[in-house]
Design a protein around this motif. Structure first.
Motif, PDB file in Angstrom:
ATOM      1  N   LYS A  47       0.912  -1.281  -0.047  1.00 40.09           N
ATOM      2  CA  LYS A  47      -0.051   0.042  -0.186  1.00 40.09           C
ATOM      3  C   LYS A  47       0.943   1.223   0.264  1.00 40.09           C
ATOM      4  O   LYS A  47       0.732   2.298  -0.612  1.00 40.09           O
ATOM      5  N   ARG A  48       2.052   1.507   0.734  1.00 40.62           N
ATOM      6  CA  ARG A  48       3.085   2.292   0.483  1.00 40.62           C
ATOM      7  C   ARG A  48       3.422   2.445  -0.733  1.00 40.62           C
ATOM      8  O   ARG A  48       3.336   3.984  -1.135  1.00 40.62           O
ATOM      9  N   LYS A  49       3.670   1.625  -1.546  1.00 41.58           N
ATOM     10  CA  LYS A  49       4.094   1.979  -2.972  1.00 41.58           C
ATOM     11  C   LYS A  49       2.965   2.278  -3.777  1.00 41.58           C
ATOM     12  O   LYS A  49       3.351   3.283  -4.482  1.00 41.58           O
ATOM     13  N   ILE A  50       1.927   1.812  -3.563  1.00 40.68           N
ATOM     14  CA  ILE A  50       0.673   2.256  -4.244  1.00 40.68           C
ATOM     15  C   ILE A  50       0.521   3.720  -3.912  1.00 40.68           C
ATOM     16  O   ILE A  50       0.222   4.696  -4.929  1.00 40.68           O
ATOM     17  N   ARG A  51       0.568   4.166  -2.803  1.00 42.35           N
ATOM     18  CA  ARG A  51       0.490   5.652  -2.346  1.00 42.35           C
ATOM     19  C   ARG A  51       1.525   6.573  -3.087  1.00 42.35           C
ATOM     20  O   ARG A  51       1.095   7.434  -3.623  1.00 42.35           O
ATOM     21  N   ASN A  52       2.616   6.104  -2.990  1.00 42.45           N
ATOM     22  CA  ASN A  52       3.865   6.618  -3.595  1.00 42.45           C
ATOM     23  C   ASN A  52       3.482   6.909  -5.247  1.00 42.45           C
ATOM     24  O   ASN A  52       3.694   7.894  -5.811  1.00 42.45           O
ATOM     25  N   ARG A  53       2.821   5.857  -5.773  1.00 44.13           N
ATOM     26  CA  ARG A  53       2.685   5.896  -7.096  1.00 44.13           C
ATOM     27  C   ARG A  53       1.626   6.886  -7.420  1.00 44.13           C
ATOM     28  O   ARG A  53       1.633   7.757  -8.404  1.00 44.13           O
ATOM     29  N   LEU A  54       0.430   6.917  -6.758  1.00 44.11           N
ATOM     30  CA  LEU A  54      -0.473   7.816  -6.759  1.00 44.11           C
ATOM     31  C   LEU A  54      -0.202   9.302  -6.528  1.00 44.11           C
ATOM     32  O   LEU A  54      -0.685  10.081  -7.045  1.00 44.11           O
ATOM     33  N   GLN A  55       0.760   9.460  -5.524  1.00 45.37           N
ATOM     34  CA  GLN A  55       1.491  10.835  -5.601  1.00 45.37           C
ATOM     35  C   GLN A  55       2.337  11.143  -6.667  1.00 45.37           C
ATOM     36  O   GLN A  55       2.169  12.398  -7.401  1.00 45.37           O
ATOM     37  N   ASP A  56       2.842  10.246  -7.467  1.00 44.90           N
ATOM     38  CA  ASP A  56       3.851  10.539  -8.651  1.00 44.90           C
ATOM     39  C   ASP A  56       2.686  11.026  -9.769  1.00 44.90           C
ATOM     40  O   ASP A  56       3.002  11.635 -10.712  1.00 44.90           O
ATOM     41  N   LEU A  57       1.498  10.393  -9.590  1.00 46.84           N
ATOM     42  CA  LEU A  57       0.615  10.765 -10.686  1.00 46.84           C
ATOM     43  C   LEU A  57      -0.204  12.043 -10.455  1.00 46.84           C
ATOM     44  O   LEU A  57      -0.982  12.305 -11.194  1.00 46.84           O
ATOM     45  N   GLY A  58       0.051  12.729  -9.184  1.00 49.91           N
ATOM     46  CA  GLY A  58      -0.570  14.055  -9.105  1.00 49.91           C
ATOM     47  C   GLY A  58      -1.624  13.890  -8.066  1.00 49.91           C
ATOM     48  O   GLY A  58      -2.439  14.854  -7.830  1.00 49.91           O
ATOM     49  N   GLU A  59      -1.888  12.664  -7.450  1.00 52.28           N
ATOM     50  CA  GLU A  59      -3.143  12.618  -6.619  1.00 52.28           C
ATOM     51  C   GLU A  59      -2.806  13.310  -5.159  1.00 52.28           C
ATOM     52  O   GLU A  59      -1.690  13.118  -4.599  1.00 52.28           O
ATOM     53  N   ALA A  60      -3.938  13.644  -4.495  1.00 57.10           N
ATOM     54  CA  ALA A  60      -3.624  13.991  -2.993  1.00 57.10           C
ATOM     55  C   ALA A  60      -3.737  12.885  -2.304  1.00 57.10           C
ATOM     56  O   ALA A  60      -4.634  12.227  -2.388  1.00 57.10           O
ATOM     57  N   VAL A  61      -2.661  12.581  -1.267  1.00 58.25           N
ATOM     58  CA  VAL A  61      -2.592  11.445  -0.601  1.00 58.25           C
ATOM     59  C   VAL A  61      -2.378  11.880   0.843  1.00 58.25           C
ATOM     60  O   VAL A  61      -1.669  12.582   1.163  1.00 58.25           O
ATOM     61  N   PHE A  62      -3.176  11.322   1.940  1.00 56.71           N
ATOM     62  CA  PHE A  62      -3.176  11.587   3.269  1.00 56.71           C
ATOM     63  C   PHE A  62      -1.949  11.022   3.679  1.00 56.71           C
ATOM     64  O   PHE A  62      -1.226  11.786   4.514  1.00 56.71           O
ATOM     65  N   VAL A  63      -1.605  10.017   3.701  1.00 55.03           N
ATOM     66  CA  VAL A  63      -0.670   9.265   4.429  1.00 55.03           C
ATOM     67  C   VAL A  63       0.672   9.278   3.615  1.00 55.03           C
ATOM     68  O   VAL A  63       0.965   8.370   2.748  1.00 55.03           O
ATOM     69  N   GLN A  64       1.524  10.357   3.792  1.00 57.98           N
ATOM     70  CA  GLN A  64       2.655  10.396   3.019  1.00 57.98           C
ATOM     71  C   GLN A  64       3.939   9.943   3.901  1.00 57.98           C
ATOM     72  O   GLN A  64       3.840  10.309   5.233  1.00 57.98           O
ATOM     73  N   SER A  65       4.828   9.422   3.277  1.00 59.24           N
ATOM     74  CA  SER A  65       6.063   9.114   4.072  1.00 59.24           C
ATOM     75  C   SER A  65       6.945  10.232   4.115  1.00 59.24           C
ATOM     76  O   SER A  65       6.693  11.068   3.260  1.00 59.24           O
ATOM     77  N   ASP A  66       7.954  10.469   5.067  1.00 65.08           N
ATOM     78  CA  ASP A  66       8.491  11.599   5.572  1.00 65.08           C
ATOM     79  C   ASP A  66       9.576  11.780   4.147  1.00 65.08           C
ATOM     80  O   ASP A  66       9.674  13.106   3.840  1.00 65.08           O
ATOM     81  N   ASP A  67       9.985  10.911   3.306  1.00 68.02           N
ATOM     82  CA  ASP A  67      10.778  11.307   2.462  1.00 68.02           C
ATOM     83  C   ASP A  67      10.187  11.538   1.059  1.00 68.02           C
ATOM     84  O   ASP A  67      10.737  11.716   0.098  1.00 68.02           O
ATOM     85  N   ARG A  68       8.829  11.411   1.336  1.00 70.93           N
ATOM     86  CA  ARG A  68       7.935  11.802  -0.052  1.00 70.93           C
ATOM     87  C   ARG A  68       6.950  12.843   0.319  1.00 70.93           C
ATOM     88  O   ARG A  68       6.030  12.913  -0.564  1.00 70.93           O
ATOM     89  N   LYS A  69       7.282  13.753   1.199  1.00 72.59           N
ATOM     90  CA  LYS A  69       6.135  14.642   1.724  1.00 72.59           C
ATOM     91  C   LYS A  69       6.104  15.708   0.448  1.00 72.59           C
ATOM     92  O   LYS A  69       7.141  16.212   0.160  1.00 72.59           O
ATOM     93  N   THR A  70       4.978  16.080  -0.030  1.00 70.39           N
ATOM     94  CA  THR A  70       4.817  17.162  -0.961  1.00 70.39           C
ATOM     95  C   THR A  70       4.250  18.347  -0.509  1.00 70.39           C
ATOM     96  O   THR A  70       4.168  19.468  -1.109  1.00 70.39           O
ATOM     97  N   ASP A  71       3.728  18.571   0.916  1.00 72.16           N
ATOM     98  CA  ASP A  71       3.213  19.719   1.368  1.00 72.16           C
ATOM     99  C   ASP A  71       3.924  20.354   2.557  1.00 72.16           C
ATOM    100  O   ASP A  71       3.367  21.401   3.148  1.00 72.16           O
TER     101      ASP A  71
END
Length: 285
Positions: A47-71
């Motif tokens: 699920k972490r990898k899916i969230r990361n890919r959704l972030q890469d696709l420009g989607e708003a994600v609630f549970v972001q890992s520290d090294d992938r935070k966009t906000d």
């Protein structure tokens, strides 16, 4: 956007080559293994990898890992407070849990996909959102062999005239293994969270490209590869068959004792027919 009104099942076939697909922190970060010696990748890691890919696709994600935070937010509470409507509910003496869940589902794709528990210190709110997308633990087709290598750092972490003990360490890897994980999307829960066909397509795309932009020392580029994604879309909300039966229709077995690649020479892939239900088969990228 159209609501999801047809049950979906899926399966993903992936391979690991000289990498640690999912280290176990309670076992020296060795690749996860069950008692029978089969390799595992936890559903949480997937699920972490899916969230990361959704972030890469420009989607708003609630549970972001520290090294992938966009906000820039430092906690989930800060991210929730960034929405003025949610912040107002969190501060209320009698918070409206259903309203909070609806707003959160509309705001973040991972909340309406996987669900989320919202319970923050200092707030009277406690609400759990059940998501429609369920993911099983990935398990290897055969027992895995774990290779452990001793490593050293070239410098001390602290000033010392002699080499300190923390310059020594261990690194673990799986030389080769094929893993399969399966999942489903429940239409009843999709209705509650507002999960749509468009969201399902985003999940599908994330599965196909699961290991893009995911390299690390333990998982170098090219060491993790998605080979196929099987995507069954039923004709009704409840589906023609149970998820267990659909998942069993895919059988993968090794032809050799020591397979070194995922191909026809090393693995036999059987897809049993289910009347009225044919999967879409996508190649990994």
């Amino acid at each position: 956007m159209s609501a999801l009104d047809k049950k979906i099942d899926f399966a993903v076939v992936l391979s690991v080559s000289k990498a640690n697909p999912n280290g176990d922190p309670l076992n020296g970060n060795r690749p996860r293994q069950n008692y029978d010696g089969y390799g595992e990748i936890s559903d949480v890691a997937i699920k972490r990898k899916i969230r990361n890919r959704l972030q890469d696709l420009g989607e708003a994600v609630f549970v972001q890992s520290d090294d992938r935070k966009t906000d820039g937010f430092k906690s989930l509470r800060d991210r929730a407070d960034s929405n003025s409507d949610l912040a107002k509910i969190l501060k209320a003496k009698n918070p409206a849990a259903d309203e909070f869940a609806t707003i959160a589902c509309n705001e973040w794709v991972d909340v309406r996909s996987f669900g989320q528990v919202f319970a923050f210190k200092g707030s009277n709110l406690s609400v759990g959102v059940r998501g429609p997308v369920s993911i099983q633990t990935a398990t290897s087709i055969d027992p895995i062999d774990i290779v452990s290598t001793q490593i050293t750092k070239s410098v001390n972490s602290v000033t010392s005239d002699t080499r300190s003990s923390d310059t020594m360490g261990m690194k673990h890897r799986v030389d080769f293994g094929v893993y399969v994980f399966k999942g489903s999307i429940n239409t009843q829960l999709a209705e509650k969270t507002g999960f749509t066909y468009e969201d399902a397509e985003k999940i599908k795309q994330a599965l196909v490209t699961l290991f893009e932009n995911d390299s690390s020392s333990a998982r170098p580029d090219g060491s993790m590869e998605v080979h196929n994604v099987y995507w069954w879309e039923h004709s009704s909300k409840l589906g023609q068959y149970s998820s267990a039966k659909v998942h069993r229709s895919l059988q993968i077995n090794a032809k050799t004792e020591t397979p070194s690649a995922f191909n026809e020479e090393n693995y036999a892939v059987e897809l049993h027919d289910l009347e009225g239900l044919t999967p879409e088969i996508l190649d990994g990228q």
